[in-house]
Scaffold this active site. Structure first.
Site, PDB file in Angstrom:
ATOM      1  N   SER A 471       0.873  -1.178   0.000  1.00  0.00           N
ATOM      2  CA  SER A 471       0.000   0.000   0.000  1.00  0.00           C
ATOM      3  C   SER A 471       0.906   1.223   0.000  1.00  0.00           C
ATOM      4  CB  SER A 471      -0.853   0.013   1.265  1.00  0.00           C
ATOM      5  OG  SER A 471      -1.574  -1.186   1.343  1.00  0.00           O
ATOM      6  N   CYS A 669      -7.221  -0.906   7.144  1.00  0.00           N
ATOM      7  CA  CYS A 669      -6.107  -1.480   6.378  1.00  0.00           C
ATOM      8  C   CYS A 669      -5.263  -2.380   7.267  1.00  0.00           C
ATOM      9  CB  CYS A 669      -5.246  -0.354   5.808  1.00  0.00           C
ATOM     10  SG  CYS A 669      -3.853  -0.972   4.859  1.00  0.00           S
ATOM     11  N   ASP A 714      -8.506  -2.171   2.738  1.00  0.00           N
ATOM     12  CA  ASP A 714      -7.301  -2.506   1.976  1.00  0.00           C
ATOM     13  C   ASP A 714      -6.581  -3.526   2.855  1.00  0.00           C
ATOM     14  OD1 ASP A 714      -5.160  -2.457   0.230  1.00  0.00           O
ATOM     15  OD2 ASP A 714      -4.239  -0.689   1.115  1.00  0.00           O
ATOM     16  N   TRP A 716      -4.866  -7.567   3.631  1.00  0.00           N
ATOM     17  CA  TRP A 716      -4.127  -8.667   3.023  1.00  0.00           C
ATOM     18  C   TRP A 716      -3.805  -9.727   4.036  1.00  0.00           C
ATOM     19  CZ3 TRP A 716      -2.075  -3.695   3.647  1.00  0.00           C
ATOM     20  CH2 TRP A 716      -1.046  -3.561   4.597  1.00  0.00           C
TER      21      TRP A 716
HETATM   22  P1  FAD Z   1       6.765 -14.369   1.099  1.00  0.00           P
HETATM   23  O1  FAD Z   1       8.002 -15.094   0.762  1.00  0.00           O
HETATM   24  O2  FAD Z   1       5.822 -14.053   0.020  1.00  0.00           O
HETATM   25  O3  FAD Z   1       6.029 -15.141   2.244  1.00  0.00           O
HETATM   26  C1  FAD Z   1       4.738 -14.719   2.614  1.00  0.00           C
HETATM   27  C2  FAD Z   1       3.897 -15.937   2.886  1.00  0.00           C
HETATM   28  O4  FAD Z   1       4.444 -16.629   3.998  1.00  0.00           O
HETATM   29  C3  FAD Z   1       2.498 -15.589   3.286  1.00  0.00           C
HETATM   30  O5  FAD Z   1       1.678 -15.574   2.165  1.00  0.00           O
HETATM   31  C4  FAD Z   1       2.118 -16.688   4.231  1.00  0.00           C
HETATM   32  O6  FAD Z   1       1.420 -17.682   3.530  1.00  0.00           O
HETATM   33  C5  FAD Z   1       3.420 -17.285   4.681  1.00  0.00           C
HETATM   34  N1  FAD Z   1       3.625 -17.083   6.113  1.00  0.00           N
HETATM   35  C6  FAD Z   1       3.826 -15.937   6.756  1.00  0.00           C
HETATM   36  N2  FAD Z   1       3.996 -16.159   8.073  1.00  0.00           N
HETATM   37  C7  FAD Z   1       3.903 -17.490   8.249  1.00  0.00           C
HETATM   38  C8  FAD Z   1       3.981 -18.349   9.373  1.00  0.00           C
HETATM   39  N3  FAD Z   1       4.221 -17.874  10.590  1.00  0.00           N
HETATM   40  N4  FAD Z   1       3.817 -19.673   9.168  1.00  0.00           N
HETATM   41  C9  FAD Z   1       3.588 -20.159   7.950  1.00  0.00           C
HETATM   42  N5  FAD Z   1       3.496 -19.404   6.846  1.00  0.00           N
HETATM   43  C10 FAD Z   1       3.654 -18.091   6.998  1.00  0.00           C
HETATM   44  N6  FAD Z   1       3.119  -5.707   3.494  1.00  0.00           N
HETATM   45  C11 FAD Z   1       3.739  -4.700   4.154  1.00  0.00           C
HETATM   46  O7  FAD Z   1       4.706  -4.945   4.894  1.00  0.00           O
HETATM   47  N7  FAD Z   1       3.334  -3.397   4.001  1.00  0.00           N
HETATM   48  C12 FAD Z   1       2.290  -3.051   3.203  1.00  0.00           C
HETATM   49  O8  FAD Z   1       1.959  -1.876   3.085  1.00  0.00           O
HETATM   50  C13 FAD Z   1       1.626  -4.103   2.490  1.00  0.00           C
HETATM   51  N8  FAD Z   1       0.589  -3.827   1.681  1.00  0.00           N
HETATM   52  C14 FAD Z   1      -0.033  -4.835   1.001  1.00  0.00           C
HETATM   53  C15 FAD Z   1      -1.096  -4.533   0.172  1.00  0.00           C
HETATM   54  C16 FAD Z   1      -1.730  -5.540  -0.539  1.00  0.00           C
HETATM   55  C17 FAD Z   1      -2.869  -5.218  -1.446  1.00  0.00           C
HETATM   56  C18 FAD Z   1      -1.265  -6.870  -0.414  1.00  0.00           C
HETATM   57  C19 FAD Z   1      -1.916  -7.985  -1.172  1.00  0.00           C
HETATM   58  C20 FAD Z   1      -0.221  -7.178   0.413  1.00  0.00           C
HETATM   59  C21 FAD Z   1       0.419  -6.166   1.139  1.00  0.00           C
HETATM   60  N9  FAD Z   1       1.487  -6.451   1.965  1.00  0.00           N
HETATM   61  C22 FAD Z   1       2.095  -5.435   2.661  1.00  0.00           C
HETATM   62  C23 FAD Z   1       2.057  -7.819   2.059  1.00  0.00           C
HETATM   63  C24 FAD Z   1       3.205  -7.946   1.038  1.00  0.00           C
HETATM   64  O9  FAD Z   1       2.674  -7.955  -0.279  1.00  0.00           O
HETATM   65  C25 FAD Z   1       3.994  -9.254   1.187  1.00  0.00           C
HETATM   66  O10 FAD Z   1       3.114 -10.323   1.265  1.00  0.00           O
HETATM   67  C26 FAD Z   1       4.886  -9.243   2.393  1.00  0.00           C
HETATM   68  O11 FAD Z   1       5.815  -8.184   2.313  1.00  0.00           O
HETATM   69  C27 FAD Z   1       5.683 -10.556   2.477  1.00  0.00           C
HETATM   70  O12 FAD Z   1       6.382 -10.726   1.283  1.00  0.00           O
HETATM   71  P2  FAD Z   1       7.665 -11.662   1.223  1.00  0.00           P
HETATM   72  O13 FAD Z   1       8.012 -11.883  -0.207  1.00  0.00           O
HETATM   73  O14 FAD Z   1       8.739 -11.150   2.110  1.00  0.00           O
HETATM   74  O15 FAD Z   1       7.141 -13.009   1.866  1.00  0.00           O
END
Ligand code: FAD
Length: 716
Positions: A471, A669, A714, A716
């Site tokens: 966001s 959010c 908003d 997620w």
């Molecule tokens: P990834 O490698 O993608 O891992 C995330 C996945 O790990 C999750 O989907 C979940 O299934 C899994 N997971 C997490 N914790 C655990 C657990 N304890 N045990 C098992 N599985 C787990 N993030 C922000 O920080 N700031 C924002 O403003 C923000 N805005 C967003 C807006 C939207 C519309 C959406 C869809 C998401 C937003 N997010 C935001 C989340 C962001 O997109 C990412 O999902 C987040 O940063 C994690 O990404 P990553 O690649 O580091 O983790």
């Protein structure tokens, strides 16, 4: 192995023309190119010297099906790639198991008004994700408008009430039960198809991303395929038996023009005549960024504020939109998978990956030609949990009887799979190590154990790496060419006893950029990333500045047009991100002499001294907003009883209710699962307590606020 590793070795020269991933017609070089094929599954046409003028793609899908001899078309409405993956898997099953020729189609590319001309021995599948507040995905908007129109115009002019009575269809929806409009797109498509006389084959399938989408998809297929077979008069014997048919051809190039190789670029390169660049979801912009840490809570979480410079581009954004960041995989996981597949020594080998049947799956799953390293690092989701179906397809390649038995067990036994794969959050490399009895952090003892797996199977089984959304936390009115994002690093131990740590792909990539450029060391060790980017495009050699690939996604999450109405915002943790933009924008409006209504921000975090985001910015902003505007905080770890934003909201119930009576807007959010639901219940309770409504009327009141855009989420 049923199919020799690497279907083709191309010994010729790829060269003279521009090799562009998307420019299919220009793909192969000169007529003097020589091709040696070790498999008949993919043939290379090397005689394409002439460049026919690009013809307009045919939008009548019925015509395309007939020209190509397809009986099934599998449309997908996909936002993050899962529905598209499912569509490809169903197409493969159709042809390989039941001998029914199927094509996969992005629903945006065809005109669905031709549906009424589909012969009744054909079948159309809809694999439809629901997005946001019950909306269709971006690529399904046209279809949605056609189908939900009161008087849809199908192609035959003599339309009746049941124009689709010849059509037989199958539907599977992808949704998330956390959201109010669970699977509304799949359900609505089903309802309208029936209303127009179409006949559904089998039951409508629904998958819950909050539970186990994959299991729902597999369970649905158990009854869908028998119904499909009955409807089409086919069975498993209808398919020609024989070796596995590859979906993709993989060629290792011996001679190639290095200048044309993709080393991880997401979009095709432009030629110099294409002066005007349009950056979007298919062509991210390598944007210069500056990062700073907005908290370090003394534990394992860091929160980064990222300023993204979009000046000098055609990129624009509006306050409340999302920015998408295209991540890179860390090298530990890249090497793990490469090692177990016996590709460690070949990471820089140049390969061309291309669909064997371009109509049945995407012609180029990622830019081509490329290298194994770029595929692992930039194009496929090596950290994703493999599906049971993916594991099933790898069983034949297990090197020992023991590993075969273990892999088969994981693939066929739901509980075993849950325990050792999904709950343990093991990626494909880790699962293959695990079945070899190797639980070391690096892939040493299991190296090359799965070297016989044809690489095209890996391309098929592992989904594409997807951008991560954030966001936007800046105001476009204040900074039109600077996008800010606020991201907290993700790291967790899926099972304490396993002593494994899983690192979020993108947030740890951002954290490593931050540590490198700002020379920050928190004394902990993280899996290493290569930050240079393709051809060094992202990190300056002296690490003084860095870029990341981004694009902007429009959102409906918008401040009211009339700035004088009250605004109530609830955003704990990083859920406060868009509200930084909102509050800054309203403060700016106030400074500009506009009438700005009361602005209330509910924020929550663990500790006022540790993870209070933008603590230094709020006082001045709320000073500017003046009397009636306030920030209300909840610090959950500072009192004996945990206090969350919902509790603070309750304390201000009367005031919030009064704001709603003045036409106020509510914005929520952050966490979709618990917080957003609790906040909604709290507002429903206000309608009961302060508005004197009974439960049904209170729920209807909040629903009406949502419909009129006065209750926006908003989450997620
Ligand atoms: P990834 O490698 O993608 O891992 C995330 C996945 O790990 C999750 O989907 C979940 O299934 C899994 N997971 C997490 N914790 C655990 C657990 N304890 N045990 C098992 N599985 C787990 N993030 C922000 O920080 N700031 C924002 O403003 C923000 N805005 C967003 C807006 C939207 C519309 C959406 C869809 C998401 C937003 N997010 C935001 C989340 C962001 O997109 C990412 O999902 C987040 O940063 C994690 O990404 P990553 O690649 O580091 O983790």
């Amino acid at each position: 192995p049923l199919v020799a590793r690497l279907d083709l070795i191309l010994l010729g020269t790829i060269g003279l023309g521009a090799i562009a991933w998307y420019a299919r017609s220009k793909f192969f070089g000169t007529s003097s190119d020589k091709t040696t094929s070790t498999s008949s599954s993919a043939t290379i046409n090397s005689n394409t010297t002439s460049k026919p003028a690009p013809s307009k793609p045919e939008r009548n899908f019925v015509k395309v099906m007939q020209q190509q001899g397809r009986r099934c078309i599998i449309f997908y409405g996909s936002q993050t790639g899962t529905a598209e993956d499912y569509a490809s898997r169903l197409a493969k099953e159709c042809s390989q198991k039941y001998g029914v020729s199927a094509m996969v189609a992005d629903i945006e590319l065809y005109d669905l008004s031709y549906m009424d001309t589909l012969p009744d021995d054909h079948v159309v599948f809809f694999i439809m994700a629901t997005y946001g507040e019950g909306e269709p995905t971006d690529n399904a908007v046209d279809f949605w408008e056609l189908l939900t129109n009161d008087a849809p115009e199908f192609s035959a002019s003599d339309s009746t009430d049941t124009p689709l009575e010849n059509v037989r269809y199958i539907v599977f929806g992808l949704g998330n039960k956390t959201y109010e409009h669970y699977n509304s797109v799949g359900r609505t498509v089903d309802k309208h198809m029936q209303q127009f006389g179409a006949q559904r084959i089998g039951e409508r399938g629904e998958g819950d991303d909050d539970g186990s989408l994959e299991e729902d998809f597999l369970t649905w297929q158990e009854t869908m395929w028998p119904a499909f077979c009955q409807a089409l008069g086919v069975d498993e014997n209808s398919a020609q038996s024989g070796p596995r048919q590859a979906t993709f051809g993989v060629e290792e190039l011996v001679t190639f023009d290095e200048a044309l190789v993709y080393h991880g670029e997401i979009a095709e390169r432009l030629n110099s005549q294409q002066a005007k660049v349009v950056y979007d979801a298919k062509r991210p912009y390598n944007a210069p960024i500056v990062t700073r840490e907005v908290f370090q809570d003394g534990g394992d979480r860091h929160c980064l504020h990222v300023d993204i410079d979009i000046s000098g581009t055609n990129l624009t954004y509006q306050t409340g939109d999302h920015v998408a960041v295209w991540p890179t995989n860390n090298d530990v996981e890249v090497h793990r998978l490469a090692s177990v597949l016996g590709l460690s020594e070949k990471l820089d080998t140049v390969v061309l990956v291309k669909a064997v049947d371009p109509a049945a799956s995407k012609q180029y799953p990622f830019p081509a030609p490329t290298t194994y390293r770029a595929i692992f690092r930039h194009y496929i989701d090596v950290c994703a949990i493999p599906s049971r179906q993916a594991l099933t397809s790898l069983v034949d390649y297990a090197p020992t009887e023991e590993s075969k038995a273990t892999l088969l067990k994981l693939a066929s036994d739901k509980d075993e799979y849950r325990h050792a794969v999904s709950d343990a959050v093991r990626n494909l490399g880790e699962v293959l190590q695990y079945v070899m009895g190797d639980t070391s952090a690096s892939a040493t003892t299991s190296a090359s154990s799965f070297a016989s797996v044809p690489f095209d199977l890996i391309v098929e089984c592992v989904s594409r790496l997807q951008p991560r959304y954030y966001s936007i936390s800046s105001s476009s009115k204040e900074h039109p060419t600077l996008i800010s994002a606020t991201a907290v690093t993700l790291e967790y131990k899926p099972d304490a006893s396993l002593e494994r740590t899983v690192y979020g792909v993108n947030t740890n990539y951002l954290w490593q950029i931050h540590s490198k450029v700002n020379q920050v060391d928190d004394g902990r060790s993280y899996p290493l990333y290569s930050l240079d980017g393709p051809r060094g495009a992202l990190l300056a050699p002296d690490a003084s500045h860095v870029k990341i690939p981004i694009h902007v996604r429009r959102s409906q999450f918008k401040l009211p047009r009339n700035s004088s109405v009250p605004v109530i915002m609830v955003g704990p943790g990083t859920g406060v991100a868009p509200f930084r933009g909102f509050v800054r924008e309203r403060a700016l409006q106030k400074k500009d002499g506009k009438s700005v209504g009361p602005t209330t921000l509910f924020f929550g975090c663990r500790h006022s001294q540790k993870d209070f985001l933008y603590a230094d910015e709020w006082p001045a902003l709320f000073d500017t907003l003046g009397e009636g505007s306030q920030m209300i905080t909840a610090f959950s770890r500072e009192t004996d009883q945990k206090v969350y934003v919902q509790h603070r909201l309750q304390e201000h119930g009367q005031q919030m209710w009064d704001y709603l009576q003045q036409g106020g807007y509510i914005y929520v959010c952050g966490d979709a699962k618990n917080m957003a639901r609790d906040v909604q219940h709290t507002f429903v309770s206000f309608a009961q307590i302060y508005g004197g409504k009974d439960e049904d009327a209170a729920n209807a009141y909040i629903k009406q606020l949502r419909t009129s855009g006065r209750y926006q989420e908003d989450v997620w």
